[in-house]
Scaffold this active site. Structure first.
Site: not given
Ligand code: ADP
Length: 415
Positions: A7, A99, A189, A221, A250, A396
């Site tokens: 990825n 990906r 996604h 996202g 965003r 994924e």
């Molecule tokens: P991406 O793949 O889109 O970068 P992720 O799926 O890794 O994002 O999600 C990241 C988000 O998940 C962040 O905003 C993080 O703060 C939130 N997150 C992770 N653990 C928790 C939690 N325990 N409570 C609230 N939000 C959480």
């Protein structure tokens, strides 16, 4: 079969090595052997690799480009000290999955990479100028280093949404403009929504045809997807990932006139306005503090920060709006499935999204909801809820690996 999946971002390269084949897919016995991430390719790169079950290996050193990063990954994989089970040399990697963010209207499913496919992905660069070139860098590097004898497969973020009906993917702009420039909703996604829907079918023993659900990928996202008869029917992201839900940085849905007005008022270029909408908006923009949901929740709990609360409220309100819209558009909804960083880990956000949805008969079980953290896959709806609620951790990379095997071995799609 050992599959390595990549990825690639513009300055990053993520990989996983997964042992999978027909039987392992059927029995859900795929095994992750190793994973890694290289960030800041092009400057002092940060490297973090891990063999499953062992502590991680970290290093910082300059890697010039994706080719250098891939060479470094291979050196690590094949080093005798690394000891990845079943992998001694490059010959123990049997296939590669990549990906690819945008497949345009051309790619409706995963496909083996050849010169025509590369050309097709290049043709979509216009639609994803930041992402597709980065994905291609990984493909070029892998072709060069692994050679033509190892099959490579492209898995597209947009492909799952290619089943959306015209009524849902078109914007109400002149039809000729759609025809000329392919301006329409593509959705993203897709691999995640597809995986969540697959797990839902496994958990409930339903067929594709019987699957009418709303999947919520809530991370930095975020996107929602209406899945009707097992297929993507509508999704919140659009021509680009900017549309739809309120995200980390965003803005999601917005009146396009704001762009012209803001450019005029600030004397800003279109690029500058889009940088505001993509990178400085969402919960970061509203709170003025952070894009990280955990930190926002902490700000509210510890300091009762008003704008952090406002950002959380707006995030949840937008998700609610999509749940209502999709339930109405499908005229069916058996379940809502939460996934990704926020969806998998935050009982508070899930509860807030599900509260006051009595009109749809949605009722969360608070106790179960609080238990569903840290990667647990479970049902969290109250037994009286008309619509079931699930937490389904996304994976994924597993889909990338399984698709790679399916394409290489010519296997049929999952049930
Ligand atoms: P991406 O793949 O889109 O970068 P992720 O799926 O890794 O994002 O999600 C990241 C988000 O998940 C962040 O905003 C993080 O703060 C939130 N997150 C992770 N653990 C928790 C939690 N325990 N409570 C609230 N939000 C959480």
């Amino acid at each position: 079969m050992n599959v390595i999946v990549f990825n690639c971002g513009s300055s990053s390269m993520k990989f996983q090595i997964i042992d999978t084949d027909k039987e392992k897919i059927e029995q859900n016995k795929d095994r992750q052997l190793a994973k890694g991430l290289i960030e800041r390719i092009g400057s002092q790169s940060l490297i973090s690799f891990q063999v499953e079950g062992k502590s991680s290996f970290k290093e910082a050193l300059p890697l010039r480009d994706h080719r250098a990063a891939l060479n470094y990954i291979i050196k690590w994989i094949t080093s005798p000290e690394t000891e990845i089970p079943g992998i001694r040399g490059l010959e123990d990697i049997h296939a590669i999955g990549h990906r690819v963010v945008h497949g345009g209207e051309k790619f409706k499913e995963s496909i083996r990479i050849d010169n025509d496919v590369i050309q097709g992905i290049e043709d979509c660069i216009d639609l994803a100028p930041l992402h597709n070139p980065a994905n291609l860098k990984g493909i070029y590097a892998a072709r060069e280093i692994f050679g033509p004898s190892i099959p490579q497969v492209a898995i597209f973020d947009t492909a799952f949404h290619s089943t959306m009906p015209e009524t849902n993917y078109l914007y109400a702009i002149p039809y000729q403009i759609y025809r000329r420039y392919k301006i329409r909703k593509y959705g993203f996604h897709g691999t995640s929504h597809r995986y969540i829907s697959f797990r839902y079918r496994v958990l409930t023993n339903k067929t594709r045809e019987e699957t009418n659900i709303i999947t919520l990928h809530l991370g930095n996202g975020s996107s929602a997807c209406a899945i009707k008869n097992g297929k993507s029917f509508a999704t919140s992201m659009g021509f680009t990932p900017l549309e739809g839900l309120v995200m980390g940085t965003r803005c999601g849905d917005i009146d396009p006139t704001v762009i012209e007005y803001l450019a005029h008022k600030e004397g800003a270029t279109i690029d500058e306005v889009f940088s505001i909408l993509n990178k400085r908006s969402g919960v970061l923009g509203i709170s003025g503090l952070t894009n990280d949901m955990r930190d926002l929740i902490a700000e509210v709990e510890e300091h009762q920060d008003r704008r952090a609360q406002l950002a959380i409220d707006m995030f949840c309100e937008r998700v609610k709006k999509y749940i209502g819209a999709y339930a109405a558009a499908m005229n069916a909804c058996d379940a809502i499935c939460f996934s990704a960083g926020i969806g998998e880990n935050s009982p508070l956000i899930r509860e807030k999204i599900c509260e006051n949805l009595d009109i749809l008969g949605i009722k969360i079980d608070k106790k179960l909801n609080n238990q569903a953290v840290g990667g647990k896959e479970m049902k969290i709806s109250h037994k009286e809820s008309k619509i079931e609620i699930y937490v389904i951790p996304t994976n994924e990379e597993l889909v990338f690996a399984r698709d790679t095997v399916r394409v290489v071995m010519n296997l049929p799609k999952s049930k």
